[in-house]
Design a protein around this motif. Sequence first.
Motif, short mmCIF file in Angstrom:
data_model
loop_
_atom_site.label_atom_id
_atom_site.label_comp_id
_atom_site.label_asym_id
_atom_site.label_seq_id
_atom_site.Cartn_x
_atom_site.Cartn_y
_atom_site.Cartn_z
N ARG A 182 0.86 -1.19 0.00
CA ARG A 182 0.00 0.00 0.00
C ARG A 182 0.89 1.23 0.00
O ARG A 182 1.70 1.43 0.90
CB ARG A 182 -0.92 -0.01 1.22
CG ARG A 182 -1.87 -1.21 1.23
CD ARG A 182 -2.80 -1.18 2.42
NE ARG A 182 -3.77 -0.09 2.30
CZ ARG A 182 -3.90 0.91 3.16
NH1 ARG A 182 -3.09 0.99 4.21
NH2 ARG A 182 -4.81 1.84 2.98
N ALA A 213 1.30 5.44 -0.37
CA ALA A 213 0.72 6.77 -0.28
C ALA A 213 1.66 7.76 -0.97
O ALA A 213 2.88 7.56 -1.02
CB ALA A 213 0.49 7.16 1.17
N ALA A 242 -2.87 4.07 -1.31
CA ALA A 242 -3.42 4.43 -0.01
C ALA A 242 -3.66 5.92 0.03
O ALA A 242 -2.71 6.72 -0.11
CB ALA A 242 -2.46 4.02 1.11
N VAL A 298 -2.23 7.83 5.29
CA VAL A 298 -1.15 7.06 5.89
C VAL A 298 -1.63 6.50 7.23
O VAL A 298 -2.10 7.24 8.10
CB VAL A 298 0.10 7.94 6.11
CG1 VAL A 298 1.23 7.11 6.71
CG2 VAL A 298 0.54 8.57 4.80
N THR A 331 0.07 1.13 5.96
CA THR A 331 0.73 1.69 4.78
C THR A 331 2.13 1.12 4.66
O THR A 331 2.88 1.07 5.64
CB THR A 331 0.78 3.22 4.86
OG1 THR A 331 -0.54 3.73 5.06
CG2 THR A 331 1.37 3.82 3.59
N LYS A 340 1.75 14.01 4.68
CA LYS A 340 1.85 12.55 4.73
C LYS A 340 3.27 12.09 5.07
O LYS A 340 3.45 11.05 5.70
CB LYS A 340 1.40 11.95 3.41
CG LYS A 340 -0.09 12.14 3.15
CD LYS A 340 -0.53 11.57 1.82
CE LYS A 340 -2.01 11.81 1.60
NZ LYS A 340 -2.48 11.33 0.29
#
Length: 327
Positions: free
Chosen positions: A234, A236, A260, A263, A267, A281
């Motif tokens: 995943r 981000a 994603a 977060v 993640t 993030k």
Amino acid sequence: MSQTWGQPATQAVNGWAVVDVETSGFRPGAARVLSVAVLALDADGRIEQSVASLLNPGVDPGPTHIHGLTAEMLEDQPTFAEIAGDIAGLLAGRTLVAHNAGFDYSFLTAEAELAGAELPIDRVMCTVELARRLDLGLDNVKLETLVRNWDLTQSHPHDAFDDALVLSKVLRPLLDRAAERDVWLPVRPVGRRRWPNGRVTHDELRPLKALAARLPCRYRNPGRYSGGLARGMRVALSAECSRTHEELLERLLDVGLAYADAVDPQTSLVVCNDATPAQGKGLTARTLGVPVLSDEAFMAGVRHLAGGADGGAEPPVDADEGQFTLF
């Protein structure tokens, strides 16, 4: 659900249809198209066929000081319904290309639905997004800026035919630069739905982020990044990236990674070009101990996965396991 976003610049494209519209406002369906140009190009970028026309919108034409079109100029022109068949003939089997494609696509399809017509558009490419990916060193990626960059001339800005014509000339160097730099083309799939009553509606060209956050991933999340990408991770994206988020999304989805939107402890990594992020993030990743990777390092890992490495991926998830929400 399986979709493919983006396309390698070296991959053959059946054909391009360069499109531009001038409108009476900014809301498709409420505002109307006043003029339209569709240029069908051959493989070398030469115009094979074209449709260009002023249109009678049946409403006030709006800001004449911008587009120069008055009600008197438009009253004897054809309606969109009267030329929809000609436009459909040029679009069939081609990728629609426009500068800010979401705008032109949404107005074309809104007009088609008002006219009870179907436009056979299956793929769309935005040259604004493409130019942003190419590191051109320009102040902006407006059409007039790209025209000057390649020493082209434009006679009538905000004229649908002239805008489409200069975009057709800009397209070739954009495609060549993308091929030279191995930059993917921002080709987006779109579709249509035929209802039981015979009415056809066209897909909305929604931001890829909004779609990616709800897409199912075929692989289980193997956990945190620890030196190599693995399918199912995943990922981000922070604001601190040099590449556009849309390009990064295309590539990560293509190799079996999951996007994603936020977060959290699940993640796997955050793409961020700031090694010590103090906000957003990236900061959340530092707080949770989620690894941070620059976009160049991330893209190198994506290319490695695309080359056949599985990164120790877990087996594909069965569609009915319910790990992800379909839309």
